[in-house]
Enzyme design. Sequence first.
Site, mmCIF file in Angstrom:
data_model
loop_
_atom_site.group_PDB
_atom_site.id
_atom_site.type_symbol
_atom_site.label_atom_id
_atom_site.label_comp_id
_atom_site.label_asym_id
_atom_site.label_seq_id
_atom_site.Cartn_x
_atom_site.Cartn_y
_atom_site.Cartn_z
ATOM 1 N N SER A 88 0.653 -0.950 0.298
ATOM 2 C CA SER A 88 -0.221 -0.262 -0.269
ATOM 3 C C SER A 88 1.258 1.269 -0.053
ATOM 4 O O SER A 88 1.590 1.632 -1.179
ATOM 5 C CB SER A 88 -1.140 -0.201 0.777
ATOM 6 O OG SER A 88 -1.700 1.045 0.805
ATOM 7 N N ASP B 229 -9.969 -4.920 -4.424
ATOM 8 C CA ASP B 229 -8.965 -4.370 -3.736
ATOM 9 C C ASP B 229 -10.140 -2.548 -4.019
ATOM 10 O O ASP B 229 -10.079 -2.060 -4.586
ATOM 11 C CB ASP B 229 -7.829 -3.629 -4.052
ATOM 12 C CG ASP B 229 -7.392 -3.653 -3.723
ATOM 13 O OD1 ASP B 229 -7.469 -2.071 -2.518
ATOM 14 O OD2 ASP B 229 -6.073 -3.091 -2.945
ATOM 15 N N HIS C 289 -7.540 -5.657 -0.667
ATOM 16 C CA HIS C 289 -6.458 -5.003 -0.325
ATOM 17 C C HIS C 289 -4.854 -5.438 0.703
ATOM 18 O O HIS C 289 -4.300 -5.144 0.441
ATOM 19 C CB HIS C 289 -6.057 -3.956 0.326
ATOM 20 C CG HIS C 289 -5.851 -2.505 0.095
ATOM 21 N ND1 HIS C 289 -4.962 -1.936 -0.914
ATOM 22 C CD2 HIS C 289 -4.894 -2.059 0.912
ATOM 23 C CE1 HIS C 289 -4.564 -1.338 -0.742
ATOM 24 N NE2 HIS C 289 -4.007 -0.645 0.473
#
Lengths: 286, 266
Positions: B96, B220, B248
């Site tokens: 991320s 996601d 995610h």
Amino acid sequence: MLNWKKISDTFIHYVNDRSEHTTAGRLLPYSINLLRHAAGAYTSLQVVFEDKVTAKVKDATPAFLDELVLNPGPLEELLAEHRYEPFGWEEIPVKKNPLQDVLTALSAAAIIPLNINDRASMLVLGWSEPQVFDASFTEAAVLIRKTLESALTHTSRTDALELSNTYFTAILEAMPQAVIFIDDNGRSGWLNKQAARLLKLPMSGEMAPGAFAGAMADWRNSAANVDDINAKAAQFFSSPGNVIKDWIWQFGGDTPAQYSVSCTPVKHDQFTGKLWVFHKMVVATI
Amino acid sequence: MDVIQRNNITVYGNENAKQTIVFGHGFGTDQTSFKQVVQFFGKDYRVILYDNVGGGKADPEAYSPARYSTLNGYVTDLLDICAYLELKDVIYVGHSVSGMIGLLASIRNPEFFSKLVFLGASARYLNDDAAGYVGGFNQEALNGLYDAMSSNYYAWASGFSSIVMNNPDRPQLAATFASTLSAIRPDIALAVAKVIFESDHRADLGKVTKPVLIVQSSEDVAVPASAAEYLHAHIPGSKLVHINSKGHYPHMSAPGEVVTVMQEFI
């Protein structure tokens, strides 16, 4: 070899000239750019010590260096090593150089520590070509620092005063009451937009009392209880230190209204005057 | 400054290995989120795990709103870790937000890095309608997210973890994420969320000089496929792999898939 005397003369001339017409927020980027141009440097920036774990790059050329975060500890050690005086690197140290990230691929650099309004920072200039930093550089850098610190301190104070002025004006304009201040010497007055509306004036803000005294007298004389008002005014103004509160001004006509009026003497070292506040009352109708 | 304490650094795996892998976690998780992935690499690699300041067991005193007002503070932390541990040519795996942190760090000090792996990374989370960019969020949605975080952080953390984990058949995954998310001080979590969701590093993508693997899950909600495709299109020579995982957090929900594509890449 750079002519540092000429660089500092140019810098001082333009910064002093510009400082008369701009804010601190604009003066610093201008000064950094000016110095880069005058010295023919490739890189120019300031590193600001923001807190004990943060030193940030600002006003950088090239721009991609902006907002880079550096560790302040090693930078402080570097400045202390040079007794917080300007210094130059004819060869940029490769190892353990806390400014390495902003001086990548450059040959020479100059660092000028600054202290503006108790906030420490440093100006950094970098050159692709080798440079010589002799006594003329030190002399010029000290002058550049003094000029910048003095100009920025001055413009910062002006900025702060302008901000305070904006702040208090916004507060007074936001008040639902009509507010009027009249200086006792008759030279200055201030009214908010509610007061301007009441007196049918085209604008609010600072103006000579003469510009709105007539409108205020006309408005007062249009009151339904003007005789009571005048009687109380005569009594009130016989003692300049008096405070008057809950003074009712009544108006008839198409849009009847009633105001609770207060008038408070204001005493300050630099002026005295009277603050009038007109609070519109809700009148019950049967 | 004690880098080890600040970032709660853990060194794992083969200490004599020639190659080091550094794992950087995303928002709301910590280094433990990689525990299933790192066990596959411990035999052949030296593995470095750390917690971003503001999360996990990083030094809570180290958090500074000024330092971490952009991703640059985290970038400097990562470079501090590399310098302190005298790392060179590491494989950096960033989940991320740590994808962009690794990218920026590799631009600033390329010698520390050899390859970059991004798991669910995004250059910008906010849509940019004028540029035709779909990041997955509009400003209204982000404002709603900030409001929800501000009004009842713990309730928000619980709901948010289920949505972004997106593995309803395995509620323990969302519960694990919710526990690390809830452990973050709410004011710090809100500040960090704003920094992340309002970051825009599209202009930096072309500056990367290292091989990059972009790993993208399906469904996601934080990073849509369009954001991964944007990374792929703008990072020179990058490789994009869509793996068979949902949500995610593929390193938590489908670690085997992540390990397979990583092994092929490194």
